[in-house]
Write an enzyme that holds these catalytic residues in place. Structure first.
Site, PDB file in Angstrom:
ATOM      1  N   TYR A   1      -7.531 -11.621   9.872  1.00 24.79           N
ATOM      2  CA  TYR A   1      -6.803 -10.732   8.950  1.00 24.79           C
ATOM      3  C   TYR A   1      -5.362 -11.212   8.786  1.00 24.79           C
ATOM      4  CZ  TYR A   1      -3.997  -6.679   7.572  1.00 24.79           C
ATOM      5  OH  TYR A   1      -3.077  -5.852   6.962  1.00 24.79           O
TER       6      TYR A   1
HETATM    7  P1  NAD Z   1      -6.927   0.628   2.276  1.00 21.80           P
HETATM    8  O1  NAD Z   1      -8.133  -0.036   2.823  1.00 21.80           O
HETATM    9  O2  NAD Z   1      -6.843   2.106   2.376  1.00 21.80           O
HETATM   10  O3  NAD Z   1      -6.728   0.228   0.767  1.00 21.80           O
HETATM   11  C1  NAD Z   1      -7.100  -1.022   0.231  1.00 21.80           C
HETATM   12  C2  NAD Z   1      -7.872  -0.769  -1.064  1.00 21.80           C
HETATM   13  O4  NAD Z   1      -8.176  -2.037  -1.639  1.00 21.80           O
HETATM   14  C3  NAD Z   1      -9.196  -0.042  -0.842  1.00 21.80           C
HETATM   15  O5  NAD Z   1      -9.255   1.142  -1.620  1.00 21.80           O
HETATM   16  C4  NAD Z   1     -10.266  -1.047  -1.288  1.00 21.80           C
HETATM   17  O6  NAD Z   1     -11.351  -0.436  -1.954  1.00 21.80           O
HETATM   18  C5  NAD Z   1      -9.471  -1.962  -2.206  1.00 21.80           C
HETATM   19  N1  NAD Z   1     -10.034  -3.315  -2.247  1.00 21.80           N
HETATM   20  C6  NAD Z   1     -10.317  -4.118  -1.186  1.00 21.80           C
HETATM   21  N2  NAD Z   1     -10.829  -5.271  -1.624  1.00 21.80           N
HETATM   22  C7  NAD Z   1     -10.862  -5.201  -2.983  1.00 21.80           C
HETATM   23  C8  NAD Z   1     -11.292  -6.085  -3.995  1.00 21.80           C
HETATM   24  N3  NAD Z   1     -11.829  -7.282  -3.700  1.00 21.80           N
HETATM   25  N4  NAD Z   1     -11.181  -5.700  -5.287  1.00 21.80           N
HETATM   26  C9  NAD Z   1     -10.666  -4.483  -5.610  1.00 21.80           C
HETATM   27  N5  NAD Z   1     -10.251  -3.589  -4.672  1.00 21.80           N
HETATM   28  C10 NAD Z   1     -10.357  -3.952  -3.382  1.00 21.80           C
HETATM   29  O7  NAD Z   1      -5.679  -0.055   3.003  1.00 21.80           O
HETATM   30  P2  NAD Z   1      -4.141   0.411   3.046  1.00 21.80           P
HETATM   31  O8  NAD Z   1      -3.865   0.920   4.407  1.00 21.80           O
HETATM   32  O9  NAD Z   1      -3.826   1.236   1.857  1.00 21.80           O
HETATM   33  O10 NAD Z   1      -3.436  -1.006   2.935  1.00 21.80           O
HETATM   34  C11 NAD Z   1      -2.794  -1.429   1.735  1.00 21.80           C
HETATM   35  C12 NAD Z   1      -2.222  -2.809   1.962  1.00 21.80           C
HETATM   36  O11 NAD Z   1      -1.270  -2.781   3.020  1.00 21.80           O
HETATM   37  C13 NAD Z   1      -3.256  -3.851   2.381  1.00 21.80           C
HETATM   38  O12 NAD Z   1      -2.912  -5.073   1.772  1.00 21.80           O
HETATM   39  C14 NAD Z   1      -3.101  -3.948   3.889  1.00 21.80           C
HETATM   40  O13 NAD Z   1      -3.490  -5.206   4.363  1.00 21.80           O
HETATM   41  C15 NAD Z   1      -1.610  -3.726   4.016  1.00 21.80           C
HETATM   42  N6  NAD Z   1      -1.191  -3.184   5.325  1.00 21.80           N
HETATM   43  C16 NAD Z   1      -1.516  -1.905   5.677  1.00 21.80           C
HETATM   44  C17 NAD Z   1      -1.071  -1.402   6.897  1.00 21.80           C
HETATM   45  C18 NAD Z   1      -1.383   0.006   7.349  1.00 21.80           C
HETATM   46  O14 NAD Z   1      -0.956   0.372   8.459  1.00 21.80           O
HETATM   47  N7  NAD Z   1      -2.068   0.844   6.544  1.00 21.80           N
HETATM   48  C19 NAD Z   1      -0.307  -2.207   7.758  1.00 21.80           C
HETATM   49  C20 NAD Z   1       0.001  -3.498   7.357  1.00 21.80           C
HETATM   50  C21 NAD Z   1      -0.430  -3.969   6.122  1.00 21.80           C
END
Ligand code: NAD
Length: 335
Positions: free
Chosen positions: A152
């Site tokens: 990841y």
């Molecule tokens: P999440 O999983 O809730 O949201 C990601 C969304 O992307 C999902 O709704 C999923 O359906 C969509 N998705 C995934 N692959 C896809 C594709 N191929 N085509 C279209 N849609 C797709 O995650 P989040 O917590 O909202 O994270 C948002 C971003 O922040 C991500 O990039 C994640 O890596 C990053 N991030 C999150 C955290 C955290 O603590 N939540 C920490 C560090 C980084």
């Protein structure tokens, strides 16, 4: 202004899109509702957006190059917030392929879309996981981030490098944001706060990794959203923390930057659990376990660069944030 947001059915993207719509912007939302976790929760999040006439939903997979190109061509957004991804550190041990499709190919199609219509500013999600087990704390953007511990983190670090190369080759201005453990209402069911709250309410035991000694810089969703919007409104500066750029006066590069975005006040996992217990008025049954493969002992964000450039300041203490999550959870699930 039209802003294209990816991941609008996801936790962070949904909050960002809502805030933009409330401010009167047009939002085009891309999400394919992957089955990584409860799709009903994703659908309920989307319903918060479809009530706004300025919202357009495009239910497409970011790995589909032609479909992504079509969406960019139709809406010609000026700014893009790219948050869709296969998230989760532990799941990348089970299914690395999903990270290739969503994070590597998915980010490539977004970069190409931005290039094709001349997007003014791309803001995209990275993660504190890029620091790996870096012992120097707090984590600064000026520290090396070359030893990701999980696939990841490797794909997220690759995203930063991909965006850097597009700034250089195609003059696409972009800013990567390294989020530190985000939590809050409408949060992710695979993350600790959700799992703890759910288990305690059901009277089930909770798994406490690294015997609760892990330290995390838990960051409240509203502070993350404010940070993203601050950055989106601030033209990226002609500096980079990844590599020295050639002289901008003589080189066709566009601005590129990565920033940490966190609360900058880390707490131990045991303290976090205490707060959940207090908010619920219940006691957890804890199963103490060793650290898991891919986990890091501590995270702590140095946010001084982001503060200096945009005025960003996290405002929500973790005590308050956990209370707000528990309140949302109880009302959403009626428990
Ligand atoms: P999440 O999983 O809730 O949201 C990601 C969304 O992307 C999902 O709704 C999923 O359906 C969509 N998705 C995934 N692959 C896809 C594709 N191929 N085509 C279209 N849609 C797709 O995650 P989040 O917590 O909202 O994270 C948002 C971003 O922040 C991500 O990039 C994640 O890596 C990053 N991030 C999150 C955290 C955290 O603590 N939540 C920490 C560090 C980084």
């Amino acid at each position: 202004m039209t802003v294209l947001v990816t991941g609008t059915a996801g936790f962070i993207g949904n909050h960002v899109a809502l805030r933009l719509l409330e401010a009167g912007h047009q939002v085009v939302g891309i999400d394919c509702l992957t089955p990584y976790y409860d799709v009903r929760l994703k659908t309920a999040r989307l319903a918060r957006l479809t009530a706004f006439p300025g919202f357009r939903e495009e239910r497409i997979d970011l790995a589909d190059f032609e479909e992504v190109a079509r969406v960019f061509e139709v809406y010609r957004p000026r700014r893009v917030v790219h948050l869709a991804a296969q998230a989760g550190v532990r799941y990348s041990l089970e299914n690395p392929r999903a990270y290739v499709d969503s994070n590597l190919i998915g980010t490539f199609t977004v970069l190409e879309g931005c290039r094709s219509v001349g997007v003014e500013h791309l803001v995209f999600a990275s993660t504190s996981s890029v620091y790996g087990a870096n012992r120097e704390q707090p984590f600064s953007e000026h520290h090396p981030a070359d030893h990701p511990l999980t696939f990841y983190a490797a794909t997220k670090r690759a995203n930063e490098m991909m965006a850097h190369s597009y700034a250089h080759m195609f003059k696409l201005p972009s800013t990567g944001l390294r989020f530190f453990t985000v939590y809050g209402p409408w949060g992710r069911p695979d993350m600790a706060l959700f799992l703890f709250t759910q288990a305690i309410l059901k009277g089930e035991p909770i798994k406490v990794f690294n015997h609760g000694d892990m330290v995390r810089d838990f960051t409240y969703i509203d502070d993350i959203v404010s940070g993203i919007l601050h950055v989106l409104d601030t033209p990226p500066l002609p500096v980079t923390s990844l590599a020295p750029l050639p002289d901008p006066a003589t080189s066709p590069v566009a601005p590129f930057r990565v920033y940490n975005i966190g609360n900058s006040r880390p707490v131990t996992l045991l303290r976090y659990i205490d707060l959940v217990e207090e908010a619920l008025g219940m006691t957890a049954r804890k199963i103490m376990l060793p650290m898991q493969l891919g986990d890091v002992p501590g995270t702590w964000a140095d946010v001084s660069d982001l503060h200096a450039d945009t005025g960003y300041q996290p405002e929500t203490p973790v005590e308050e944030g956990v209370r707000r999550f528990v309140e949302w959870y109880r009302s959403y699930y009626n428990v």
